[in-house]
Design a protein around this motif. Structure first.
Motif, PDB file in Angstrom:
ATOM      1  N   ARG A 213     -80.358 -87.013  55.793  1.00 31.89           N
ATOM      2  CA  ARG A 213     -81.525 -86.356  56.375  1.00 31.89           C
ATOM      3  C   ARG A 213     -81.777 -86.755  57.818  1.00 31.89           C
ATOM      4  NH1 ARG A 213     -86.880 -88.216  53.638  1.00 31.89           N
ATOM      5  NH2 ARG A 213     -86.809 -89.795  55.275  1.00 31.89           N
ATOM      6  N   GLU A 214     -81.503 -88.018  58.159  1.00 27.21           N
ATOM      7  CA  GLU A 214     -82.009 -88.521  59.433  1.00 27.21           C
ATOM      8  C   GLU A 214     -80.985 -89.136  60.370  1.00 27.21           C
ATOM      9  OE1 GLU A 214     -85.459 -90.967  59.166  1.00 27.21           O
ATOM     10  OE2 GLU A 214     -86.334 -89.822  57.536  1.00 27.21           O
ATOM     11  N   VAL A 215     -79.859 -89.593  59.892  1.00 24.64           N
ATOM     12  CA  VAL A 215     -78.939 -90.309  60.769  1.00 24.64           C
ATOM     13  C   VAL A 215     -77.997 -89.329  61.458  1.00 24.64           C
ATOM     14  CG1 VAL A 215     -77.106 -92.028  60.896  1.00 24.64           C
ATOM     15  CG2 VAL A 215     -79.061 -92.410  59.384  1.00 24.64           C
ATOM     16  N   VAL A 216     -78.033 -89.342  62.791  1.00 25.45           N
ATOM     17  CA  VAL A 216     -77.113 -88.536  63.596  1.00 25.45           C
ATOM     18  C   VAL A 216     -75.898 -89.397  63.885  1.00 25.45           C
ATOM     19  CG1 VAL A 216     -76.797 -87.255  65.733  1.00 25.45           C
ATOM     20  CG2 VAL A 216     -79.024 -87.231  64.582  1.00 25.45           C
ATOM     21  N   LEU A 217     -74.743 -88.985  63.379  1.00 23.91           N
ATOM     22  CA  LEU A 217     -73.553 -89.836  63.427  1.00 23.91           C
ATOM     23  C   LEU A 217     -72.756 -89.700  64.716  1.00 23.91           C
ATOM     24  CD1 LEU A 217     -72.293 -89.298  59.762  1.00 23.91           C
ATOM     25  CD2 LEU A 217     -73.678 -91.171  60.652  1.00 23.91           C
TER      26      LEU A 217
ATOM     27  N   GLU B  52     -89.818 -95.384  51.772  1.00 29.99           N
ATOM     28  CA  GLU B  52     -89.787 -94.646  53.046  1.00 29.99           C
ATOM     29  C   GLU B  52     -90.000 -95.567  54.241  1.00 29.99           C
ATOM     30  OE1 GLU B  52     -89.251 -91.554  55.657  1.00 29.99           O
ATOM     31  OE2 GLU B  52     -89.050 -91.383  53.490  1.00 29.99           O
ATOM     32  N   PRO B  53     -91.070 -96.390  54.269  1.00 31.24           N
ATOM     33  CA  PRO B  53     -91.216 -97.327  55.391  1.00 31.24           C
ATOM     34  C   PRO B  53     -90.057 -98.315  55.478  1.00 31.24           C
ATOM     35  CG  PRO B  53     -93.280 -97.117  54.200  1.00 31.24           C
ATOM     36  CD  PRO B  53     -92.241 -96.437  53.382  1.00 31.24           C
ATOM     37  N   ALA B  54     -89.555 -98.777  54.333  1.00 30.74           N
ATOM     38  CA  ALA B  54     -88.431 -99.709  54.340  1.00 30.74           C
ATOM     39  C   ALA B  54     -87.210 -99.057  54.982  1.00 30.74           C
ATOM     40  CB  ALA B  54     -88.116-100.168  52.922  1.00 30.74           C
ATOM     41  N   TRP B  55     -86.948 -97.809  54.626  1.00 28.42           N
ATOM     42  CA  TRP B  55     -85.835 -97.094  55.238  1.00 28.42           C
ATOM     43  C   TRP B  55     -86.014 -96.982  56.755  1.00 28.42           C
ATOM     44  CZ3 TRP B  55     -81.260 -95.397  56.068  1.00 28.42           C
ATOM     45  CH2 TRP B  55     -81.049 -94.339  56.964  1.00 28.42           C
ATOM     46  N   ARG B  56     -87.225 -96.708  57.191  1.00 30.38           N
ATOM     47  CA  ARG B  56     -87.474 -96.546  58.629  1.00 30.38           C
ATOM     48  C   ARG B  56     -87.128 -97.820  59.386  1.00 30.38           C
ATOM     49  NH1 ARG B  56     -91.301 -92.431  59.620  1.00 30.38           N
ATOM     50  NH2 ARG B  56     -91.333 -93.105  61.791  1.00 30.38           N
ATOM     51  N   LEU B  57     -87.441 -98.986  58.802  1.00 27.79           N
ATOM     52  CA  LEU B  57     -87.081-100.245  59.459  1.00 27.79           C
ATOM     53  C   LEU B  57     -85.570-100.448  59.424  1.00 27.79           C
ATOM     54  CD1 LEU B  57     -87.681-102.921  60.826  1.00 27.79           C
ATOM     55  CD2 LEU B  57     -88.142-103.910  58.569  1.00 27.79           C
ATOM     56  N   ALA B  58     -84.940-100.210  58.269  1.00 25.57           N
ATOM     57  CA  ALA B  58     -83.493-100.377  58.178  1.00 25.57           C
ATOM     58  C   ALA B  58     -82.783 -99.473  59.181  1.00 25.57           C
ATOM     59  CB  ALA B  58     -83.023-100.068  56.759  1.00 25.57           C
ATOM     60  N   GLN B  59     -83.221 -98.220  59.278  1.00 22.57           N
ATOM     61  CA  GLN B  59     -82.604 -97.277  60.205  1.00 22.57           C
ATOM     62  C   GLN B  59     -82.765 -97.721  61.653  1.00 22.57           C
ATOM     63  OE1 GLN B  59     -84.731 -93.644  60.571  1.00 22.57           O
ATOM     64  NE2 GLN B  59     -83.039 -92.483  61.468  1.00 22.57           N
TER      65      GLN B  59
ATOM     66  N   LEU C  70     -72.456 -92.881  66.660  1.00 22.65           N
ATOM     67  CA  LEU C  70     -72.217 -94.087  65.883  1.00 22.65           C
ATOM     68  C   LEU C  70     -70.762 -94.185  65.456  1.00 22.65           C
ATOM     69  CD1 LEU C  70     -75.341 -94.047  63.542  1.00 22.65           C
ATOM     70  CD2 LEU C  70     -74.978 -95.545  65.507  1.00 22.65           C
ATOM     71  N   ALA C  71     -70.235 -95.402  65.447  1.00 16.06           N
ATOM     72  CA  ALA C  71     -68.910 -95.618  64.889  1.00 16.06           C
ATOM     73  C   ALA C  71     -68.967 -95.337  63.394  1.00 16.06           C
ATOM     74  CB  ALA C  71     -68.467 -97.060  65.136  1.00 16.06           C
ATOM     75  N   PRO C  72     -67.911 -94.768  62.816  1.00 16.50           N
ATOM     76  CA  PRO C  72     -67.936 -94.465  61.378  1.00 16.50           C
ATOM     77  C   PRO C  72     -68.253 -95.674  60.510  1.00 16.50           C
ATOM     78  CG  PRO C  72     -66.043 -93.435  62.434  1.00 16.50           C
ATOM     79  CD  PRO C  72     -66.667 -94.333  63.454  1.00 16.50           C
ATOM     80  N   ALA C  73     -67.863 -96.870  60.981  1.00 16.72           N
ATOM     81  CA  ALA C  73     -68.084 -98.069  60.180  1.00 16.72           C
ATOM     82  C   ALA C  73     -69.559 -98.328  59.903  1.00 16.72           C
ATOM     83  CB  ALA C  73     -67.470 -99.287  60.874  1.00 16.72           C
ATOM     84  N   ALA C  74     -70.456 -97.755  60.700  1.00 15.80           N
ATOM     85  CA  ALA C  74     -71.880 -97.966  60.469  1.00 15.80           C
ATOM     86  C   ALA C  74     -72.289 -97.494  59.081  1.00 15.80           C
ATOM     87  CB  ALA C  74     -72.697 -97.239  61.538  1.00 15.80           C
TER      88      ALA C  74
END
Length: 489
Positions: free
Chosen positions: A142-146, A345-352, A149-153
């Motif tokens: 939904r949110e990560v634009v790759l 949801e908030p936890a994901w936002r910090l991890a992202q 980013l290196a694929p390893a992320a």
């Protein structure tokens, strides 16, 4: 698999070696040192991160992590940037090295009071299979634009079925640190690109040129290396990458014991016992390089904050053991979301956020890891002209040559057995064949205990985290019961 290995690659080099000084009769005792404080880093770049939708006021997110001083510095900077971007959010932060490695693993099993955690890269498979990490696939889609980013992320550390339960925010890659003054005096030109690296014969040639003795006393050794360089060497020599170099195609058994791996370890052992080009160390130890006692030092990129500022140093790719490309090993910094968190949801936002530019710049500025955001690799935060090495091409290109370490029930045992214990082989204390045979037995028992094969490599596979000898004892007891049952009428 070993058909591509030529005799020149793993046998004695045909190149005429430079004259050697007589072998030393007395080895210099290298004094320990007090690390010199690191220089003040250049001011961080001010390019702002993309605007994020504010989280509701009063939201609290609990973060727990651990790390080296450089890693903790990077985590603090990243967390401070998140607080600035989300001023209405309260962070409850625990940075505690009691959580390092097995500590965080045990903490998650016991119900640690945290929403987002930093965990050991080689624990991701176990903790995902055990259900202790929340699945992130939908969030990522939904949110990560790759694109940047290196694929390893996303791909470096996954669960049994390729599910995403951790984000790799950067990695410490193995490379060859070198003392520029030593190489210049010996006329050695280091490579900078993984596409045009040293061959193993050229690397040994350089190491011998850099071995100097005077009056039966060694002034400078050519080489020192951390134990786990053997992983990349064995994978490169086999002409393979990732688990393919160490496991059967169906992953039901360990294949450490092979002619290619044995020849590679024997060749590396000869660096000490015959050619006298390597100063043996069993742990990461900065004194030989900082004290000028070695000109070449193989370690991971996060060693750079420990290098004394007055040493003119650079970094080169690892040598290639075949006619193909060399491989390096990346030890990722991983963050995941605790499946027990009540606020996903908030936890994901910090991890992202750890993949956002400001957090990635913190990794780059502190030297904690090579960041996975490609644009940051081109910024002053990573290519700071005021610090060494001035040329970071080797590190920025390492992600394309990364040895993807195994992810299966035997990966923990593999990680241990290819680390410090393998030094016994390189010292000549244990025979190569005997060590590799025993390693296969121990790793394969882990696989058999869970009847693992690639057929089980599917989402939804569940198993409790391994309990080491307890798990193996239970496995042996079950096998004995099955044996007895087979004898029953």
């Amino acid at each position: 698999m070993a058909a591509g290995i030529t005799g020149c690659d793993l046998g004695p080099a045909d190149t005429e070696l430079p004259p050697l000084t007589p072998l030393p009769v007395e080895v210099v005792s290298v004094p320990r040192y007090t690390p010199t404080p690191s220089p003040t880093p250049s001011a961080p770049t001010t390019l702002a991160a993309a605007e994020a939708t504010p989280l509701p006021a009063g939201t609290t997110i609990r973060f727990a992590g651990w790390g080296t001083p450089a890693e903790l510095d990077a985590l603090r900077q990243a967390l401070a940037a998140f607080e600035q971007a989300q001023p209405e959010v309260e962070l409850d932060v625990r940075l505690d090295n009691a959580l390092a490695g097995e500590g965080m693993r045990a903490g998650l099993v016991d119900g640690i009071d945290a929403d987002v955690v930093r965990l050991a890269a080689d624990d991701v498979f176990d903790l995902t299979a055990g259900g202790y990490l929340a699945p992130l696939d939908e969030f990522v889609a939904r949110e990560v634009v790759l694109d940047d980013l290196a694929p390893a992320a996303i791909e470096a550390r996954t669960g049994p079925g390729g599910e995403i339960a951790a984000l790799s925010i950067g990695a410490a890659y193995l490379g060859v640190f070198y003392n520029e003054a030593h190489l210049a005096s010996a006329g050695v030109e280091p490579p900078s690109s993984w596409d045009d690296s040293w061959s193993i014969a050229e690397f040994e040639f350089a190491a011998r040129r850099l071995t100097v003795a005077d009056d039966d006393r060694v002034d400078r050794y050519g080489l020192a290396a951390v134990p786990w360089v053997t992983r990349a060497a064995m994978a490169s020599a086999a002409g393979l990458g990732g688990a393919d170099a160490f496991f059967a195609p169906d992953q039901t058994r360990s294949t450490m014991q092979s002619a290619v791996h044995a020849r590679t370890l024997e060749r590396m052992a000869r660096w000490r016992s015959q050619s006298q080009i390597e100063l043996g160390i069993e742990e990461r130890f900065g004194t030989p390089f900082n004290g000028g006692q070695v000109a070449l030092y193989v370690d991971a990129s996060d060693f750079s904050p420990l290098v004394r500022p007055m040493i003119p140093w650079g970094v080169a790719p690892l040598p290639a053991w075949t006619d193909g490309f060399p491989v390096t090993e990346g030890v990722e910094i991983c963050v995941g979301v605790n499946s027990a968190s009540e606020e996903l949801e908030p936890a994901w936002r910090l991890a992202q956020f750890f993949l956002e530019p400001e957090a990635q710049r913190a990794l780059a500025r502190t030297g904690a890891a090579v960041p996975f955001r490609r644009s940051v690799l081109r910024e002053p935060a990573f290519r700071d002209p005021n610090r060494l090495p001035a040329d970071r091409t080797a590190w920025s290109g390492a992600v394309a040559h990364d040895l993807q370490t195994p992810s299966n029930p035997g990966s923990k045992a593999w990680h241990v057995l290819t680390g410090v214990p393998i030094e016994a082989v390189r010292r000549g204390v244990v025979e190569v064949e005997a060590y590799l045979e025993q390693a296969d037995q121990l790793i394969t028992r882990q696989l058999e205990a869970h009847e693992w094969s690639v057929a089980k490599d599917v989402s939804g596979y569940r198993r409790p985290p391994s309990l080491g000898n307890v798990m193996l004892r239970e496995f042996d007891e079950r096998r004995e019961q099955e044996r007895r049952s087979g004898r029953a009428p």
